[in-house]
Design a protein around this motif. Structure first.
Motif, PDB file in Angstrom:
ATOM      1  N   THR A   1       0.843  -1.210   0.000  1.00 57.07           N
ATOM      2  CA  THR A   1       0.000   0.000   0.000  1.00 57.07           C
ATOM      3  C   THR A   1       0.876   1.257   0.000  1.00 57.07           C
ATOM      4  N   GLY A   2       0.292   2.323  -0.434  1.00 54.99           N
ATOM      5  CA  GLY A   2       1.004   3.607  -0.442  1.00 54.99           C
ATOM      6  C   GLY A   2       1.955   3.761  -1.614  1.00 54.99           C
ATOM      7  N   ARG A   3       1.869   2.821  -2.583  1.00 58.47           N
ATOM      8  CA  ARG A   3       2.855   2.837  -3.674  1.00 58.47           C
ATOM      9  C   ARG A   3       2.689   4.015  -4.614  1.00 58.47           C
ATOM     10  N   ILE A   4       1.474   4.560  -4.721  1.00 56.99           N
ATOM     11  CA  ILE A   4       1.296   5.744  -5.565  1.00 56.99           C
ATOM     12  C   ILE A   4       1.288   6.944  -4.636  1.00 56.99           C
ATOM     13  N   GLY A   5       2.409   7.629  -4.584  1.00 55.82           N
ATOM     14  CA  GLY A   5       2.565   8.686  -3.589  1.00 55.82           C
ATOM     15  C   GLY A   5       2.201  10.055  -4.124  1.00 55.82           C
ATOM     16  N   CYS A   6       2.316  11.021  -3.244  1.00 58.63           N
ATOM     17  CA  CYS A   6       2.128  12.410  -3.621  1.00 58.63           C
ATOM     18  C   CYS A   6       3.266  12.794  -4.567  1.00 58.63           C
ATOM     19  N   THR A   7       2.955  13.529  -5.626  1.00 55.53           N
ATOM     20  CA  THR A   7       3.997  13.907  -6.597  1.00 55.53           C
ATOM     21  C   THR A   7       4.342  15.393  -6.506  1.00 55.53           C
ATOM     22  N   CYS A   8       3.842  16.073  -5.457  1.00 51.15           N
ATOM     23  CA  CYS A   8       4.127  17.512  -5.318  1.00 51.15           C
ATOM     24  C   CYS A   8       5.403  17.727  -4.524  1.00 51.15           C
ATOM     25  N   TYR A   9       6.549  17.448  -5.140  1.00 54.62           N
ATOM     26  CA  TYR A   9       7.812  17.587  -4.408  1.00 54.62           C
ATOM     27  C   TYR A   9       8.496  18.919  -4.709  1.00 54.62           C
ATOM     28  N   LEU A  10       7.847  19.755  -5.511  1.00 56.41           N
ATOM     29  CA  LEU A  10       8.413  21.085  -5.797  1.00 56.41           C
ATOM     30  C   LEU A  10       7.484  22.147  -5.214  1.00 56.41           C
ATOM     31  N   GLU A  11       7.983  23.358  -5.119  1.00 55.50           N
ATOM     32  CA  GLU A  11       7.161  24.483  -4.647  1.00 55.50           C
ATOM     33  C   GLU A  11       7.290  25.577  -5.694  1.00 55.50           C
ATOM     34  N   LYS A  12       6.299  25.697  -6.529  1.00 55.60           N
ATOM     35  CA  LYS A  12       6.365  26.712  -7.582  1.00 55.60           C
ATOM     36  C   LYS A  12       5.342  27.809  -7.292  1.00 55.60           C
ATOM     37  N   PRO A  13       5.681  29.057  -7.606  1.00 56.83           N
ATOM     38  CA  PRO A  13       4.729  30.143  -7.354  1.00 56.83           C
ATOM     39  C   PRO A  13       3.565  30.108  -8.343  1.00 56.83           C
ATOM     40  N   VAL A  14       2.414  30.588  -7.902  1.00 51.47           N
ATOM     41  CA  VAL A  14       1.256  30.726  -8.783  1.00 51.47           C
ATOM     42  C   VAL A  14       1.133  32.205  -9.150  1.00 51.47           C
ATOM     43  N   LYS A  15       1.015  32.472 -10.448  1.00 52.63           N
ATOM     44  CA  LYS A  15       0.943  33.867 -10.895  1.00 52.63           C
ATOM     45  C   LYS A  15      -0.419  34.478 -10.578  1.00 52.63           C
ATOM     46  N   PRO A  16      -0.458  35.748 -10.204  1.00 50.56           N
ATOM     47  CA  PRO A  16      -1.755  36.420 -10.113  1.00 50.56           C
ATOM     48  C   PRO A  16      -2.334  36.599 -11.519  1.00 50.56           C
ATOM     49  N   ILE A  17      -3.654  36.719 -11.592  1.00 45.71           N
ATOM     50  CA  ILE A  17      -4.323  36.749 -12.893  1.00 45.71           C
ATOM     51  C   ILE A  17      -3.811  37.892 -13.783  1.00 45.71           C
ATOM     52  N   GLY A  18      -3.427  39.014 -13.170  1.00 47.51           N
ATOM     53  CA  GLY A  18      -2.930  40.139 -13.976  1.00 47.51           C
ATOM     54  C   GLY A  18      -1.671  39.802 -14.767  1.00 47.51           C
ATOM     55  N   GLU A  19      -0.937  38.783 -14.312  1.00 44.13           N
ATOM     56  CA  GLU A  19       0.333  38.436 -14.947  1.00 44.13           C
ATOM     57  C   GLU A  19       0.222  37.357 -16.014  1.00 44.13           C
ATOM     58  N   ILE A  20      -0.959  36.819 -16.214  1.00 43.64           N
ATOM     59  CA  ILE A  20      -1.084  35.799 -17.252  1.00 43.64           C
ATOM     60  C   ILE A  20      -1.177  36.489 -18.611  1.00 43.64           C
ATOM     61  N   SER A  21      -0.886  35.730 -19.662  1.00 46.34           N
ATOM     62  CA  SER A  21      -1.013  36.280 -21.008  1.00 46.34           C
ATOM     63  C   SER A  21      -2.092  35.539 -21.761  1.00 46.34           C
TER      64      SER A  21
END
Lengths: 430, 430
Positions: free
Chosen positions: B327-347
């Protein structure tokens, strides 16, 4: 265990793709598995050639398969050499040596699945073959695992990119077969000997694999009826369009109480079908599960990196299973034995294009022949073609193939029928 | 171990679907696993109601969650009650009791993923949630496993069936929003309070889950910019069509060196895009992997049996893992910490529909406002509407959202601009 070593059998397009993807995603793979994946040895036919082009791998190349298959350091064999022999011997021996095997080899899986799965189960090693069907599209494991709570009555796919590219060009530009084949060969989409693609044999192998999984019963390449696209002309495509359809080379697998049908052939499908919009070299697989309903998977069915994506997905699974002492967890799913219907027993709609004498009573006599064979006609297009001849296109309702074959054979013997130009199966509502 | 017992938390639409699928495929599941899967206990709110309608389950129903969560005979908890509380407490407690957890609960996963995955990893149990995104479409495990040899820069999806149904009807028949909403409610596609669907919140939760997996970095519901379809009119749809596009409510997740963008909003896409043909209640997810290239997954994103198909796929995985001690073989894959852009910065590209005074120089002054904000215009449609007013539709080239917002705010202050009727983002080539 900090590192798992894999042995590559073959270093052609797919083998090089696997090497590239493993290099590019070394860090991601380590983060996923907590284990390094390393290529330990690479079997090639011509050592010198590769030593020059891949100097960084110079110590890994070998011309001796035993250095890989019998190498205790290597835990996983990735077979990307293709063909049945000697690949099959290598792979069976590797499993007997306790190694997990990953293959992209549809010929081997579609023809020798029984031995391969038997050995895999005996040895308790992994035997994974995602890359053998539809390149990068994740379908094998998806059917076996994510969709395991469904039964399937139908799998329909565009599973040969070369012929889909050719038919797309023929449809868009009215280019004849020979010309579009030449173009496909120039672009590297078709091989110098295109037989396996254009005769539907490549698609038939993939369909055998898909059907085996979908219906839980072994279907081999020899069970699949295969008919290619060599007789499709821009005229057929034009008539299909008039009927609201497009022509695709489809692999069709269905199951009912009489058994399994597996067939690859050009097929007219309605323009509104999700598969009708799948163009160029793209592949797509359409399945209908009793719980999930209709599903379609679309993507690149071939090529260095898409195929390598599938192989590397399998490598990650196999490495995880080794490090968790849980190899062999994805087993053979063919626990039933269902009969495969001969092609005469399948049911389809049929598009029949023929040239007849353009005189009173001919249409009636043609219609009579279909009537005598209990073939019900859905629509007819008649056009004058040359002088005293008319071209006739008949679209039938759903009927057993043997009745059509009988009708066509009667038509061929009639003096007023000059030519049966083509017979093409059709699926769906027109 | 001959039987694995599961506890169902909730017996609404999905819960009943899970029960049906497990019943229907009892034999297939046994053949796949070599183990029987049995429902051991079912948590309901109103015992009496269910005891009457499901007499065969009479001994299994309980109103007391502890009889499931703390029951040592039950190895797997299937949480299909929805909402964050008390589901979260039950699920965390169950994992602490060593049980594997399967959930269809997108609210919980999208908002409280961090705690859930932390507990799952600490306890070494399975935590699976295929059904939380896009119902029956197998996407979570596919991204995590089959496609693990790829990095993704983009995930785009139609992940809310209700709004896709509504937009399809509005496109086909020109029906206004209010009317089509009523129809969707009558058909049971939309709820009495439709906020979560029509405001894009449901899609935002699913997008948060997808983006977390695709980009290996935790994205929560609160990170997603969500804008619904309530302001879309048949007029917008008509103009989009004149530009060669269709309007879909898309979840869009992208990643570049500046960070992740995650947004749900009505989007104009070219008619030729694979997602443009996804109609009615169907969902589809389009991903682009660096190795595999473009892939699309199409199917039913909701409903009793499609969602149950996903849950049962996860149950089969969890049972296999229990019987293999893995059990537990499919683990969490969020091993990085990336910033999320505010909507004003999207293109994006932008479609701006506005009403202006129909007199010389007005178009020039509007164009000047865009020019001042460095917004480059791709095309303009001008139509006379009422007396001395003209309706103007501007399609921009790709530009940062904050420049558009600035331009629109300047336009709003101009005496010659009577109304900014709508601003809709566009993706792809027109």
């Amino acid at each position: 265990m900090a590192t798992v070593k894999i042995g590559l059998l073959g270093f052609g397009t797919v083998g090089r793709g696997v090497y590239k993807v493993l290099q590019t995603h070394r860090e991601k793979i380590y983060n996923t598995l907590g284990v390094e994946v390393e290529i330990g040895r690479v079997l090639v036919r011509n050592l010198e050639k590769y030593q020059k082009t891949y100097p960084e791998l110079i110590d890994l190349f070998t011309e001796n398969p035993e250095e890989i298959i019998d190498n205790p350091e290597i835990k996983i064999i990735v077979e990307v050499m293709g063909g049945i022999n000697p690949a099959l011997d290598y792979v069976l021996q590797a499993m007997k040596n306790g190694k997990s095997v990953i293959t992209a080899n549809k010929d081997m899986v579609a023809e020798r699945g029984r031995e391969l799965f038997a050995t895999h189960e005996e040895q308790g090693v992994d035997f994974l073959f995602e890359a053998s069907v539809a390149g990068g599209i994740p379908i094998i494991r998806t059917l076996k695992e994510s969709l395991a709570g469904n039964s399937f009555k139908e799998v329909i796919g565009i599973i040969n990119g070369t012929t889909n590219y050719m038919l797309t060009k023929m449809s868009l530009f009215g280019t004849p077969y020979e010309e579009v084949l030449k173009e496909a060969q120039e672009k590297g989409y078709a091989e110098a000997d295109p037989t396996s693609d254009v005769e539907g044999l490549d698609a038939a192998r993939k369909l055998a694999i898909l059907a085996s999984i979908a219906f839980n019963s072994r279907v081999t390449f020899g069970d699949v009826y295969a008919e290619g696209i060599t007789r499709i002309t821009p005229i057929d495509i034009q008539y299909a369009r008039e009927l609201g359809g497009v022509i695709k080379l489809l692999g069709i697998a269905k199951e009912d109480e009489e058994g399994i049908e597996v067939r690859v052939h050009p097929t007219i499908i309605p323009e509104s079908h999700p598969l009708a919009a799948v163009n160029d070299v793209f592949n797509a697989i359409f399945v209908e599960g009793d719980a999930v309903g209709p599903l379609m998977f679309y993507g690149r069915g071939a090529g260095e990196l898409p195929t390598a994506s599938a192989v590397v997905g399998d490598i990650i699974e196999a490495v995880k299973n080794i490090s968790h002492h849980d190899t062999g967890r994805i087993g053979c799913t063919c626990y039933l034995e269902k009969p495969v219907k001969p092609i005469g027993e399948i049911s389809s709609k049929y598009f029949i294009r023929l040239v007849v004498e353009d005189k009173p009573g001919v249409l009636a006599s043609v219609a009579q022949v279909f009537g005598n064979q209990s073939v019900s006609i859905a629509s007819v297009i008649q056009k004058r073609s040359l002088e005293d001849l008319a071209e006739l296109v008949v679209l039938t309702h759903r009927v057993k193939e043997r009745y059509i074959r009988d009708a066509v054979s009667v038509l061929k013997g009639m003096s007023t029928v000059r030519e049966i130009s083509n017979v093409i199966r059709a699926e769906g509502d027109f």
